[in-house]
Scaffold this motif. Structure first.
Motif, PDB file in Angstrom:
ATOM      1  N   CYS A 172       7.986 -10.608  12.527  1.00 21.30           N
ATOM      2  CA  CYS A 172       6.665 -10.906  12.173  1.00 21.30           C
ATOM      3  C   CYS A 172       6.882 -10.517  10.500  1.00 21.30           C
ATOM      4  N   GLU A 173       7.289  -9.415  10.274  1.00 15.18           N
ATOM      5  CA  GLU A 173       7.453  -8.938   8.902  1.00 15.18           C
ATOM      6  C   GLU A 173       8.349  -9.769   8.081  1.00 15.18           C
ATOM      7  N   SER A 174       9.302 -10.665   8.507  1.00 17.49           N
ATOM      8  CA  SER A 174       9.890 -11.409   7.795  1.00 17.49           C
ATOM      9  C   SER A 174       9.256 -12.826   7.307  1.00 17.49           C
ATOM     10  N   LEU A 175       7.952 -12.764   8.052  1.00 16.75           N
ATOM     11  CA  LEU A 175       7.254 -14.259   7.487  1.00 16.75           C
ATOM     12  C   LEU A 175       5.923 -13.503   7.008  1.00 16.75           C
ATOM     13  N   ARG A 176       5.338 -12.746   7.265  1.00 15.65           N
ATOM     14  CA  ARG A 176       4.035 -12.246   6.589  1.00 15.65           C
ATOM     15  C   ARG A 176       4.170 -10.592   6.513  1.00 15.65           C
ATOM     16  N   PRO A 177       3.562 -10.243   5.258  1.00 14.91           N
ATOM     17  CA  PRO A 177       3.355  -8.754   5.154  1.00 14.91           C
ATOM     18  C   PRO A 177       2.668  -7.988   6.059  1.00 14.91           C
ATOM     19  N   ARG A 178       2.911  -6.748   6.086  1.00 19.11           N
ATOM     20  CA  ARG A 178       2.364  -5.773   7.179  1.00 19.11           C
ATOM     21  C   ARG A 178       1.486  -4.759   6.640  1.00 19.11           C
ATOM     22  N   CYS A 179       0.423  -4.581   6.949  1.00 19.20           N
ATOM     23  CA  CYS A 179      -0.581  -3.372   6.181  1.00 19.20           C
ATOM     24  C   CYS A 179       0.139  -2.179   6.554  1.00 19.20           C
ATOM     25  N   THR A 180       0.571  -1.249   5.485  1.00 18.53           N
ATOM     26  CA  THR A 180       0.992   0.103   5.512  1.00 18.53           C
ATOM     27  C   THR A 180      -0.369   0.973   6.220  1.00 18.53           C
ATOM     28  N   GLY A 181      -1.634   0.350   5.929  1.00 16.91           N
ATOM     29  CA  GLY A 181      -2.660   1.363   6.552  1.00 16.91           C
ATOM     30  C   GLY A 181      -3.060   1.224   8.077  1.00 16.91           C
ATOM     31  N   CYS A 182      -2.963  -0.153   8.473  1.00 13.68           N
ATOM     32  CA  CYS A 182      -3.363  -0.284   9.956  1.00 13.68           C
ATOM     33  C   CYS A 182      -2.100  -0.746  10.851  1.00 13.68           C
ATOM     34  N   ASP A 183      -1.113  -1.318   9.948  1.00 14.16           N
ATOM     35  CA  ASP A 183       0.005  -1.629  10.803  1.00 14.16           C
ATOM     36  C   ASP A 183       0.099  -3.073  11.290  1.00 14.16           C
ATOM     37  N   GLU A 184      -1.017  -3.639  10.804  1.00 14.62           N
ATOM     38  CA  GLU A 184      -1.174  -5.183  11.416  1.00 14.62           C
ATOM     39  C   GLU A 184      -0.698  -6.217  10.377  1.00 14.62           C
ATOM     40  N   ILE A 185      -0.482  -7.312  10.692  1.00 13.69           N
ATOM     41  CA  ILE A 185       0.154  -8.290   9.890  1.00 13.69           C
ATOM     42  C   ILE A 185      -1.112  -8.629   9.215  1.00 13.69           C
ATOM     43  N   ILE A 186      -0.643  -8.931   7.907  1.00 11.61           N
ATOM     44  CA  ILE A 186      -2.030  -9.304   6.791  1.00 11.61           C
ATOM     45  C   ILE A 186      -1.931 -11.002   6.763  1.00 11.61           C
ATOM     46  N   PHE A 187      -3.068 -11.676   7.151  1.00  7.11           N
ATOM     47  CA  PHE A 187      -2.873 -13.216   7.137  1.00  7.11           C
ATOM     48  C   PHE A 187      -4.063 -13.651   5.777  1.00  7.11           C
ATOM     49  N   SER A 188      -4.537 -12.837   4.998  1.00  6.67           N
ATOM     50  CA  SER A 188      -5.063 -12.913   3.646  1.00  6.67           C
ATOM     51  C   SER A 188      -4.121 -13.294   2.708  1.00  6.67           C
ATOM     52  N   GLU A 189      -4.174 -14.119   1.712  1.00  4.28           N
ATOM     53  CA  GLU A 189      -3.661 -14.015   0.456  1.00  4.28           C
ATOM     54  C   GLU A 189      -3.827 -13.286  -0.669  1.00  4.28           C
ATOM     55  N   ASP A 190      -5.023 -12.437  -0.295  1.00  2.00           N
ATOM     56  CA  ASP A 190      -5.496 -11.654  -1.480  1.00  2.00           C
ATOM     57  C   ASP A 190      -5.423 -10.222  -0.511  1.00  2.00           C
ATOM     58  N   TYR A 191      -4.159  -9.491  -1.124  1.00  2.00           N
ATOM     59  CA  TYR A 191      -3.999  -8.006  -0.414  1.00  2.00           C
ATOM     60  C   TYR A 191      -3.292  -7.263  -1.602  1.00  2.00           C
ATOM     61  N   GLN A 192      -3.113  -6.026  -1.343  1.00  2.00           N
ATOM     62  CA  GLN A 192      -2.847  -5.102  -2.373  1.00  2.00           C
ATOM     63  C   GLN A 192      -1.242  -4.857  -1.993  1.00  2.00           C
ATOM     64  N   GLN A 193      -0.511  -4.827  -3.255  1.00  2.00           N
ATOM     65  CA  GLN A 193       0.888  -4.255  -3.030  1.00  2.00           C
ATOM     66  C   GLN A 193       1.301  -3.166  -3.873  1.00  2.00           C
ATOM     67  N   ALA A 194       2.123  -2.379  -3.651  1.00  2.00           N
ATOM     68  CA  ALA A 194       2.489  -1.064  -4.382  1.00  2.00           C
ATOM     69  C   ALA A 194       3.954  -0.795  -3.849  1.00  2.00           C
ATOM     70  N   GLU A 195       4.798  -0.536  -4.933  1.00  4.82           N
ATOM     71  CA  GLU A 195       6.296  -0.025  -4.401  1.00  4.82           C
ATOM     72  C   GLU A 195       6.750  -0.511  -3.109  1.00  4.82           C
ATOM     73  N   GLY A 196       6.775  -1.908  -3.083  1.00  4.20           N
ATOM     74  CA  GLY A 196       7.444  -2.561  -1.930  1.00  4.20           C
ATOM     75  C   GLY A 196       6.413  -2.644  -0.820  1.00  4.20           C
ATOM     76  N   LEU A 197       5.272  -2.010  -0.824  1.00  3.11           N
ATOM     77  CA  LEU A 197       4.478  -2.157   0.374  1.00  3.11           C
ATOM     78  C   LEU A 197       3.277  -2.921   0.356  1.00  3.11           C
ATOM     79  N   ALA A 198       2.347  -3.054   1.272  1.00  2.00           N
ATOM     80  CA  ALA A 198       1.327  -3.888   1.457  1.00  2.00           C
ATOM     81  C   ALA A 198       0.405  -3.555   2.116  1.00  2.00           C
ATOM     82  N   TRP A 199      -1.022  -3.688   1.713  1.00  3.11           N
ATOM     83  CA  TRP A 199      -2.225  -3.298   2.428  1.00  3.11           C
ATOM     84  C   TRP A 199      -3.187  -4.316   2.253  1.00  3.11           C
ATOM     85  N   HIS A 200      -3.970  -4.291   3.344  1.00  5.73           N
ATOM     86  CA  HIS A 200      -5.382  -4.951   3.440  1.00  5.73           C
ATOM     87  C   HIS A 200      -6.006  -4.206   2.205  1.00  5.73           C
ATOM     88  N   LYS A 201      -6.824  -5.205   1.402  1.00  6.69           N
ATOM     89  CA  LYS A 201      -7.546  -4.372   0.150  1.00  6.69           C
ATOM     90  C   LYS A 201      -8.519  -3.273   0.801  1.00  6.69           C
TER      91      LYS A 201
END
Length: 236
Positions: A172-201
């Motif tokens: 799943c992570e090879s196709l979509r980013p995973r939120c570092t905060g909640c551990d769920e896959i992110i389906f929004s195109e508007d999300y936060q990235q920092a140091e190679g990690l991703a978060w729901h806003k």
């Protein structure tokens, strides 16, 4: 079955009441989180993203998900695979194809090799087949691992992509980013990235005071975010 079990490291054998059983439960949660499979289990989905996730799950079930088959070398697929070969036009001189489109030709007796370690496999030694890989490839039970994390694939559940087996999490992570905060896959195109990690806003927030940090100063330590104020307090 016992011969197959003996080929798995003892501390990973899922025998009730043992460390192996605990390891299996932990790996199921890690490799196959319910929120990667069922939108109703997700907390991070916005209303308009439910359909996106439903389509995502439907697609991977149709195209990637599989369960390994334990068999002796040369016996993967059994009669089912033989029947498939007849249906694909052997009478017309066509070679059968595997499920990934590669021409299939079973190895000669005694020449079976594990796809991971490349070591020879005795003909009386149980191996794992993955039908999405085709029946020319096989694995020692202990070698049937995720290509990303190298962890054994729990209950032989795999996801096939780019010529390799993946655990559900890393597929799943090879196709979509995973939120570092909640551990769920992110389906929004508007999300936060920092140091190679991703978060729901809405999850890009201070671990201590929960202040949203988009556009603000923050510190990041092993995936944990802190605002400037809480970061200073932690150092004191």
């Amino acid at each position: 079955a016992m011969q197959y079990m003996e080929l798995i490291p003892k501390d990973m054998q899922p025998v009730a009441g043992t460390d192996g059983a605990y390891y299996r439960r932990r790996q199921l949660l890690r490799q196959l989180p319910v929120y990667d499979q069922d939108p109703s289990q997700c907390r991070g989905l916005a209303e308009g993203e439910v359909k996106l996730m439903e389509d995502f799950v439907k697609k991977y079930k149709a195209e990637a998900l599989g369960v390994g088959e334990v068999a002796l070398p040369g016996q993967g697929g059994g009669g089912k695979e033989e029947g498939k070969a007849q249906d694909t036009g052997l009478a017309a001189g066509k070679a059968p194809e595997t499920t990934n489109g590669a021409l299939e030709s079973a190895p000669a007796a005694g020449l079976y090799r594990c796809d991971t370690c490349k070591q020879a496999v005795p003909e009386d030694c149980p191996v794992v087949y993955a039908d999405r890989a085709g029946y020319t490839r096989l694995w020692h039970p202990a070698c049937f691992v995720c290509c990303r994390c190298a962890e054994p694939l729990v209950d032989l559940i795999y996801f096939w992509r780019s010529g390799a087996a993946w655990c559900g999490r890393h597929y799943c992570e090879s196709l979509r980013p995973r939120c570092t905060g909640c551990d769920e896959i992110i389906f929004s195109e508007d999300y936060q990235q920092a140091e190679g990690l991703a978060w729901h806003k809405k999850h890009f927030a201070c671990l201590e005071c929960e202040t949203l940090l988009s556009g603000k100063a923050y510190s990041l330590d092993k995936g944990s975010l802190r605002c400037a104020t809480c970061s200073r307090s932690k150092r004191l």
